[in-house]
Design a protein around this motif. Structure first.
Motif, PDB file in Angstrom:
ATOM      1  N   GLU A  28       0.765  -1.104  -0.072  1.00  0.00           N
ATOM      2  CA  GLU A  28       0.159   0.015   0.006  1.00  0.00           C
ATOM      3  C   GLU A  28       0.800   1.279  -0.132  1.00  0.00           C
ATOM      4  O   GLU A  28       0.711   2.189  -0.675  1.00  0.00           O
TER       5      GLU A  28
ATOM      6  N   ASN B 257       2.085   1.889  -3.422  1.00  0.00           N
ATOM      7  CA  ASN B 257       1.272   1.790  -4.349  1.00  0.00           C
ATOM      8  C   ASN B 257       1.059   0.698  -5.324  1.00  0.00           C
ATOM      9  O   ASN B 257       0.784   0.755  -6.647  1.00  0.00           O
TER      10      ASN B 257
ATOM     11  N   LYS C 186     -11.751  -3.455  -1.751  1.00  0.00           N
ATOM     12  CA  LYS C 186     -11.139  -2.774  -0.402  1.00  0.00           C
ATOM     13  C   LYS C 186     -11.961  -1.643   0.222  1.00  0.00           C
ATOM     14  O   LYS C 186     -11.540  -1.223   1.276  1.00  0.00           O
TER      15      LYS C 186
END
Length: 123
Positions: A71, A74, A122
């Motif tokens: 995360e 990215n 998500k």
């Protein structure tokens, strides 16, 4: 079996199958790397375009850092239920905890579609 602590979201069977297909296509025509240490290095360098992790890794601390690292950089990631199946998908006879796709080759359209579905999942 209870959900591993590093698994941030549940993946439907359809998306799991698509993740395996992408790994297989990348193995045949693109470029994949396997193993937690190798995948961690590739994510840190920003070279991975997609990461697949097995949900049955023991101890779970092996992959605990991976979702947060992906995360931060990215890089899209997905989970599959079994490390043995993940190993088979990338051409190994042994199980593997994580796989990084560096070049999806023919799997690029499928990868783009899966990444879009994962972002929706998500939220």
């Amino acid at each position: 079996m209870t959900k591993a602590i590093y698994v941030k979201f549940e993946m439907p069977k359809e998306l799991v199958d698509k993740a395996f297909d992408i790994v297989e296509l990348a193995r045949d025509g693109g470029k994949v790397r396997r193993g937690t240490n190798e995948v961690t290095k590739l994510v840190e360098r920003g070279e991975a375009v997609f990461v697949v992790m097995a949900a049955d890794v023991s101890p779970p601390e092996i992959l605990m850092h991976m979702p947060a690292l992906c995360e931060e950089k990215n890089i899209p990631y997905a989970y599959v239920p079994a490390k043995a199946e993940l190993g088979n998908a990338c051409g190994l006879e042994k199980p593997t905890a994580a796989v990084a796709v560096l070049d999806a080759a023919k799997g690029k359209p499928a990868l783009d579609e899966l990444v879009g579905k994962l972002k929706a999942l998500k939220k």
